[in-house]
Design an enzyme around this catalytic site. Structure first.
Site, PDB file in Angstrom:
ATOM      1  N   HIS A   3       0.830  -1.200   0.000  1.00  0.00           N
ATOM      2  CA  HIS A   3       0.000   0.000   0.000  1.00  0.00           C
ATOM      3  C   HIS A   3       0.869   1.256   0.000  1.00  0.00           C
ATOM      4  O   HIS A   3       2.072   1.203   0.259  1.00  0.00           O
ATOM      5  CB  HIS A   3      -0.974   0.012   1.187  1.00  0.00           C
ATOM      6  CG  HIS A   3      -0.285   0.072   2.515  1.00  0.00           C
ATOM      7  ND1 HIS A   3       0.246  -1.032   3.134  1.00  0.00           N
ATOM      8  CD2 HIS A   3      -0.039   1.118   3.340  1.00  0.00           C
ATOM      9  CE1 HIS A   3       0.787  -0.672   4.284  1.00  0.00           C
ATOM     10  NE2 HIS A   3       0.639   0.625   4.436  1.00  0.00           N
ATOM     11  N   ASP A   9       0.814   5.069   1.711  1.00  0.00           N
ATOM     12  CA  ASP A   9       0.156   5.772   2.817  1.00  0.00           C
ATOM     13  C   ASP A   9      -0.637   6.996   2.366  1.00  0.00           C
ATOM     14  O   ASP A   9      -1.722   7.263   2.865  1.00  0.00           O
ATOM     15  CB  ASP A   9       1.194   6.185   3.863  1.00  0.00           C
ATOM     16  CG  ASP A   9       1.740   4.981   4.626  1.00  0.00           C
ATOM     17  OD1 ASP A   9       1.158   3.883   4.498  1.00  0.00           O
ATOM     18  OD2 ASP A   9       2.743   5.131   5.340  1.00  0.00           O
ATOM     19  N   HIS A  43       4.951   0.034  -0.080  1.00  0.00           N
ATOM     20  CA  HIS A  43       5.562  -0.873   0.897  1.00  0.00           C
ATOM     21  C   HIS A  43       4.573  -1.895   1.424  1.00  0.00           C
ATOM     22  O   HIS A  43       3.369  -1.791   1.216  1.00  0.00           O
ATOM     23  CB  HIS A  43       6.163  -0.076   2.067  1.00  0.00           C
ATOM     24  CG  HIS A  43       5.143   0.738   2.817  1.00  0.00           C
ATOM     25  ND1 HIS A  43       4.797   2.020   2.433  1.00  0.00           N
ATOM     26  CD2 HIS A  43       4.387   0.464   3.907  1.00  0.00           C
ATOM     27  CE1 HIS A  43       3.878   2.487   3.262  1.00  0.00           C
ATOM     28  NE2 HIS A  43       3.606   1.565   4.173  1.00  0.00           N
ATOM     29  N   ARG A  75       5.475  -9.155  17.134  1.00  0.00           N
ATOM     30  CA  ARG A  75       6.143  -7.954  16.629  1.00  0.00           C
ATOM     31  C   ARG A  75       5.375  -6.729  17.116  1.00  0.00           C
ATOM     32  O   ARG A  75       4.177  -6.593  16.857  1.00  0.00           O
ATOM     33  CB  ARG A  75       6.151  -7.997  15.096  1.00  0.00           C
ATOM     34  CG  ARG A  75       6.738  -6.784  14.365  1.00  0.00           C
ATOM     35  CD  ARG A  75       6.319  -6.909  12.908  1.00  0.00           C
ATOM     36  NE  ARG A  75       7.002  -6.032  11.974  1.00  0.00           N
ATOM     37  CZ  ARG A  75       6.567  -4.825  11.629  1.00  0.00           C
ATOM     38  NH1 ARG A  75       5.475  -4.328  12.192  1.00  0.00           N
ATOM     39  NH2 ARG A  75       7.225  -4.116  10.727  1.00  0.00           N
TER      40      ARG A  75
END
Length: 251
Positions: A163, A165, A221, A231
């Protein structure tokens, strides 16, 4: 998948690494703010803005908040600004849902640390892109994420799709991620991948590492699927448009 190049190894302690890339045309379809809207685009990584100890303290804030809820799928979020917290397949407003009990979860020191970390990241972004820190405004969504290998239950759990941003959120001009856990030690998979024509550039998370970049399609990214472990990261986003600004969270 093409060629993969590691931009930042988890074992490195980087003062700063910055790569300038040509800006996309995404910013042209939004109001421009002279001295802030990206004219110099790129991506950077630094381990010299936030200490590992500070990252651990912030992770504990995230852990305490996320312990109140959590997604049924693999990706949970906590937004201290809006109060949004993953709960099952939905979101609740943390502040309304828990009311005064929130003071048992968070302290004023937690929020002061959050604010301090945000300011330092903002200053580093301004410095690297040659703009004034005062021309940048915090924008939404700015949130903690906790990702594990639980199977996705809703589209909110599908964090791994490529996607942009600026396209997804509109208000974003500069994006940053502060990693709160270590690749290969706390989790496997889950690297951050910039998808360039013909090759990928990956960032391997480590606690205290800040990855920052201009938010247009020059920085398409994705995040790899997490295979094991947990994570933690926080996404902190900035806009040049004061109409899209949000304040720091207050207890």
């Amino acid at each position: 998948d093409g060629v993969t190049e590691v931009l930042a190894h988890h074992s490195e302690n980087l003062r700063v690494k910055f790569v300038e890339i040509p800006c996309s045309e995404d910013y042209d379809s939004h109001k421009r703010f002279e001295g802030c809207t990206p004219r110099k685009c790129g991506r950077g990584v630094t381990d010299a803005v936030i200490t590992r100890e500070e990252a651990e303290r912030i992770r504990r804030v995230a852990e305490r908040g996320l312990s109140l809820g959590g997604s049924d799928g693999g990706a949970s979020i906590l937004d201290l600004h809006s109060g949004a917290l993953s709960l099952g397949k939905h979101f609740v407003n943390l502040y309304r849902y828990f009311g005064d009990k929130i003071h048992d979860i968070f302290t004023e020191e937690d929020f002061a640390l959050y604010r301090d970390v945000r300011q330092r990241i903002q200053q580093r972004i301004a410095q690297m892109f040659g703009i004034s820190s005062a021309s940048l405004y915090l924008t939404k969504p700015t949130f903690f994420s906790r990702i594990n290998n639980t199977e996705a239950k809703t589209t909110h759990d599908e964090y791994w799709h490529p996607h942009v941003d600026k396209v997804t959120y509109g208000s974003f001009d500069y994006t940053s991620l502060l990693y709160l856990s270590d690749y290969t030690e706390d989790f496997g998979g889950g690297r951050f991948v910039f998808m360039d024509a013909g090759s990928n550039k990956t960032v391997e998370p480590r606690a205290g590492r800040v990855s920052f970049f201009t938010s247009g399609s020059e920085n398409l990214h994705r995040v790899e699927k997490v295979h094991w472990g947990t994570r933690y990261a926080i996404t902190i986003s900035f806009t040049c448009n004061p109409d899209h600004s949000i304040g720091d969270p207050v207890l």
